[in-house]
Write a protein that holds these residues in place. Structure first.
Motif, short mmCIF file in Angstrom:
data_model
loop_
_atom_site.label_atom_id
_atom_site.label_comp_id
_atom_site.label_asym_id
_atom_site.label_seq_id
_atom_site.Cartn_x
_atom_site.Cartn_y
_atom_site.Cartn_z
N LEU B 113 37.83 36.45 2.55
CA LEU B 113 38.07 36.53 1.11
C LEU B 113 37.37 37.70 0.42
O LEU B 113 37.98 38.38 -0.41
CB LEU B 113 37.69 35.20 0.44
N PRO B 114 36.08 37.98 0.74
CA PRO B 114 35.43 39.10 0.03
C PRO B 114 36.17 40.42 0.20
O PRO B 114 36.22 41.23 -0.74
CB PRO B 114 34.05 39.18 0.69
N VAL B 115 36.76 40.65 1.36
CA VAL B 115 37.48 41.90 1.59
C VAL B 115 38.68 41.98 0.66
O VAL B 115 38.86 42.94 -0.10
CB VAL B 115 37.94 42.00 3.07
N THR B 116 39.51 40.91 0.71
CA THR B 116 40.70 40.90 -0.13
C THR B 116 40.32 40.93 -1.60
O THR B 116 40.94 41.65 -2.40
CB THR B 116 41.54 39.64 0.19
N ALA B 117 39.29 40.16 -1.97
CA ALA B 117 38.89 40.12 -3.37
C ALA B 117 38.41 41.49 -3.83
O ALA B 117 38.71 41.92 -4.95
CB ALA B 117 37.81 39.07 -3.58
N GLY B 184 38.49 50.82 7.32
CA GLY B 184 37.27 50.03 7.45
C GLY B 184 36.78 49.53 6.11
O GLY B 184 37.16 50.02 5.05
N TYR B 185 35.93 48.50 6.21
CA TYR B 185 35.39 47.86 5.02
C TYR B 185 33.90 47.70 5.20
O TYR B 185 33.42 47.32 6.27
CB TYR B 185 36.05 46.49 4.83
N VAL B 186 33.13 48.06 4.18
CA VAL B 186 31.68 47.87 4.22
C VAL B 186 31.33 46.83 3.16
O VAL B 186 31.70 47.00 2.00
CB VAL B 186 30.94 49.19 3.92
N PRO B 187 30.66 45.74 3.55
CA PRO B 187 30.34 44.71 2.55
C PRO B 187 29.50 45.28 1.42
O PRO B 187 28.65 46.15 1.63
CB PRO B 187 29.54 43.67 3.34
N PHE B 188 29.74 44.75 0.24
CA PHE B 188 29.02 45.18 -0.95
C PHE B 188 27.52 44.99 -0.75
O PHE B 188 26.71 45.85 -1.14
CB PHE B 188 29.51 44.36 -2.15
N SER B 189 27.15 43.88 -0.10
CA SER B 189 25.73 43.57 0.06
C SER B 189 25.03 44.58 0.98
O SER B 189 23.83 44.80 0.88
CB SER B 189 25.58 42.17 0.62
N SER B 191 25.94 48.01 1.34
CA SER B 191 25.78 49.25 0.60
C SER B 191 26.86 49.35 -0.46
O SER B 191 28.02 49.61 -0.14
CB SER B 191 25.87 50.45 1.55
N PRO B 192 26.50 49.10 -1.71
CA PRO B 192 27.51 49.14 -2.77
C PRO B 192 28.25 50.49 -2.82
O PRO B 192 29.45 50.53 -3.09
CB PRO B 192 26.69 48.94 -4.04
N VAL B 193 27.54 51.57 -2.54
CA VAL B 193 28.18 52.89 -2.62
C VAL B 193 29.24 53.02 -1.53
O VAL B 193 30.37 53.43 -1.79
CB VAL B 193 27.13 54.01 -2.51
N ASP B 194 28.86 52.66 -0.28
CA ASP B 194 29.83 52.73 0.82
C ASP B 194 31.00 51.79 0.59
O ASP B 194 32.14 52.09 0.93
CB ASP B 194 29.15 52.39 2.15
#
Ligand SMILES: Nc1ncnc2c1ncn2[C@@H]1O[C@H](COP(=O)(O)OP(=O)(O)O)[C@@H](O)[C@H]1O
Ligand code: SF4
Ligand SMILES: [Mg+2]
Lengths: 332, 332
Positions: B113-117, B184-189, B191-194
């Motif tokens: 869900l976090p990715v899609t959200a 690719g996806y980098v979780p917000f937690s 690195s918010p910038v990435d």
């Protein structure tokens, strides 16, 4: 006569439409002094609303306005828009015909009255809302402090028109233009709203321009009358000039169409046959000619020569635009 | 206020009923598929004995209705497959268990869900800003070049497939200009910038495509709103153009815009299938697609129901917001 607050000279409004240029207002003059009431009458489409919108400077961008609009001698036509904005709603305010559509359905009436105040006064929202409640109370809305938080659709037609009047009065305008303020209301409420306007005028010395096609109301409240036909002035004068010495066949027609209880019914009801021309469609001669019962007495001139306003007997500046020189007798 | 509470309670009850009916329908549809999940789980070679064992373990040997009831029970009480040391637990709320992935469906959904959200919410904010502001600009410049441009952009937007624009964006910005990461996806937690840097291309791609319908809707709504009488009132009060357009015009256009926005966002949160595929992001859409490929019926049912649930919730939220935004609804 007192110095006029609002003076309009040779006002012309032309709309640039897909169907060509529409001369909706074709050179009218009027003025109104503090505490006085000028009534503008005429059938619908004669340019009354366009004239008032031109004075307010709120016509759509396809309208070209020419002539002079003087507020206390200051020219408004051609003023930069931010200068005009300071005058709109502050020195000159407008009361619209249909209060339901004139009010924004998404904001409380108190907010809307307060907004009008805040646009011209540097006060807090809270102070402006207090001022709004004060005005709503003044125009006769019961329980104003509570009702200020209601939305327009929660009011009756008469109460809504009071809200619109409160909104127009919140900045103590010098001039109030009321464009058929009672047309959408039933008769008893009409009388209440007219009384309210009269009270306000007496209290604040507001100059009132009352647009109406109810000649009964006009006879009661107006000092001066301007009769408009097809974007032009057919006749103007004091209220007594118009009701006792009407000189234009169109005015006579309107008076005939007015239901009167103080005189016995005439042998024949004189409504005006036909309908007004669309603006600019009559290029030569008198725009009223096709409907005029008197044109035969004048003859050719009515078709070839446009009648200009010329003085008529009466109080002060009684004028009519008709080739018939004298006051016409009623055609029976 | 109790009015709106009752409204919400009624709608929530209705939502539960709709979800029940929907889950039964989805369950029956997907379990009617001839593919046998047990067959996949039993491996090769698959002896009839082992197949029977797998069926029993996965509780597929019970009647369809019983399976559905197990599914419902699992939502509230959780489920356990098998016994003893080999037992597999699926804690409440259990929306099924994926044997191929060896994880409860609930966990899978929550992981993805976090990715899609992230994709959906970021894109939605962008397209709302782009769409509404271009729509307003178009309406204010009706018929002029800026309007034509905005309408043209909208037309291209609605007729371009998202994968095409996505691939183009990857090609141009990722490979040729080498500006942004292409997958690719980098979780917000982490690195918010990435996180933002990896998402900026899919955001833009989705936003550009979705903004189209917002440009059209906002333009049409604004053209309608700006013609209303209360807009003239705002001008007559002395409001500046910005205030007239935003506070009075856009306010009225808000309800349909918010409605569309809620439904679009609700739909997208259920999985941006093509975008996730193009940008190699492991979101809900990707989960659903690979589950279909592997005949992982539990996941397909779970994700489908979750997406449907989001759309129903979006409808509910939109209705509540509608009531909050339009006093004529909430103050009936
Ligand atoms: N925006 C506009 N564009 C073109 N013509 C207009 C516009 N507004 C008003 N008119 C025309 O101007 C004339 C006068 O209208 P109006 O002033 O509203 O009449 P009324 O005396 O009933 O208030 C009408 O013929 C109307 O069609
Ligand atoms: S000028 Fe002629 S047509 Fe016009 S109002 Fe007078 S008499 Fe009638
Ligand atoms: Mg009018």
């Amino acid at each position: 006569m007192a110095e006029p607050v609002l003076e309009v000279h040779d006002l012309r409004v032309t709309f640039d439409t897909e169907g060509g240029l529409v001369p909706a207002v074709d050179g009218i003059d009027f003025s109104v002094a503090a505490g006085q009431t000028l009534a503008i009458v005429g059938e619908s489409g004669s340019g009354k609303s366009v004239s008032s919108a031109a004075v307010m400077g709120i016509l759509p961008s396809n309208a070209e306005v020419k002539g002079e609009v003087l507020l206390d001698g200051r020219e408004l036509v051609g003023l930069p828009s931010d200068e005009l904005r300071k005058i709109r709603g502050n020195d000159i305010a407008l009361v619209f015909q249909d209060a339901l559509s004139a009010l924004n359905p998404y904001y409380t009436v108190g907010w809307q009255v307060a907004e009008a105040y805040r646009l011209h006064h540097d006060v807090s929202k809270k102070a402006a809302f207090q001022r709004a409640i004060e005005l709503l109370d003044k125009v006769g809305i019961p329980d104003a402090a509570r009702r200020a938080k209601s939305y327009p659709h929660e009011f009756s037609g008469g109460m809504r028109q009071r809200v619109v009047i409160a909104m127009a009065l919140v900045n103590d305008p010098r001039v109030l233009i009321a464009d058929e303020p009672t047309t959408a209301l039933d008769v008893t409420v009409q009388a209440q709203i007219m009384q309210l306007l009269a009270d306000v005028q007496e209290e604040f010395g507001t100059a009132l321009v009352l647009i109406s096609h109810d000649l009964g109301v006009v006879a009661e409240v107006a000092d001066d009358v301007l009769v408009m036909y097809a974007g032009r002035a057919a006749e103007r004068g004091t209220v007594r000039d118009l009701f006792h010495r009407a000189a234009h066949p169109y005015s006579l027609g309107l008076l005939g169409a007015m239901p009167r209880i103080d005189v016995p019914p005439r042998p024949r009801l004189t409504t005006i046959p036909g309908s007004p021309p669309s603006p600019g469609s009559i290029k030569t001669g008198c725009p009223f000619q096709p409907r005029c019962a008197y044109t035969e007495r004048v003859g050719e001139r009515c078709i070839t020569e446009r009648p200009e306003l010329t003085p008529r007997p009466g109080e002060g500046d009684h004028e009519a635009a008709c080739h018939l020189g004298r006051r016409p007798e009623a055609v029976v | 206020m109790p009015d709106i509470l009752w409204f919400i309670i009624r709608r929530l009850l209705a939502t539960v009923l709709v979800m029940l009916a929907l889950s039964l329908a989805v369950y029956l549809i997907f379990y009617a598929i001839p593919a046998d999940p047990a067959h996949l789980a039993c491996g090769k070679p698959c002896t009839p004995d082992r197949l029977e064992q797998a069926r029993h373990f996965m509780q597929l040997d019970q009647s369809t209705i019983q399976q559905y009831l197990n599914f419902l029970k699992g939502i509230f009480a959780g489920r356990t497959f098998g016994e003893g040391a080999a037992a597999v637990h699926c804690n409440a709320p259990c929306f099924g268990y994926s044997f191929p992935l060896a994880r409860p469906v609930t966990t899978l959904i929550l992981d993805r869900l976090p990715v899609t959200a992230s994709i959906a919410v970021g894109a939605a904010v962008l397209w709302l800003i782009i769409g509404v502001s271009l729509g307003v600009v178009a309406a204010l410049n009706r018929g002029r070049p800026l309007d034509r441009l905005a309408v043209g952009v909208a037309l291209i937007g609605v007729s371009t497939p998202s994968f095409l624009l996505g691939l183009l964006a990857i090609l141009v910005f990722g490979f040729w200009l080498n500006m942004v990461p292409v997958n690719g996806y980098v979780p917000f937690s982490e690195s918010p910038v990435d996180w933002a840097w990896h998402l900026v291309t899919p955001w833009l791609v989705l936003a550009v495509l979705q903004a189209a319908s917002y440009i059209r809707l906002t333009r049409a709504q604004m053209l309608e709103e700006l013609n209303l009488d209360h807009i003239t009132t705002a001008r007559a009060k002395g409001a500046g153009e910005a205030r007239v357009v935003v506070t009075h015009g856009l306010r009225g256009a808000l309800v349909p815009i918010v409605t569309l926005f809620g439904l679009d966002l609700g739909g997208l949160l259920g999985g941006a299938i093509l975008t996730e595929k193009v940008f190699s992001m492991q979101g809900l859409g990707e989960l659903l697609i690979s589950a279909v490929g592997q005949l992982d019926v539990a996941v397909v049912v779970g994700v489908t129901l979750f997406s449907a649930f989001l759309i129903i919730v979006a409808n509910l939220v939109v209705d509540i917001v509608h009531g909050a935004l339009d006093p004529r609804v909430s103050h009936g």
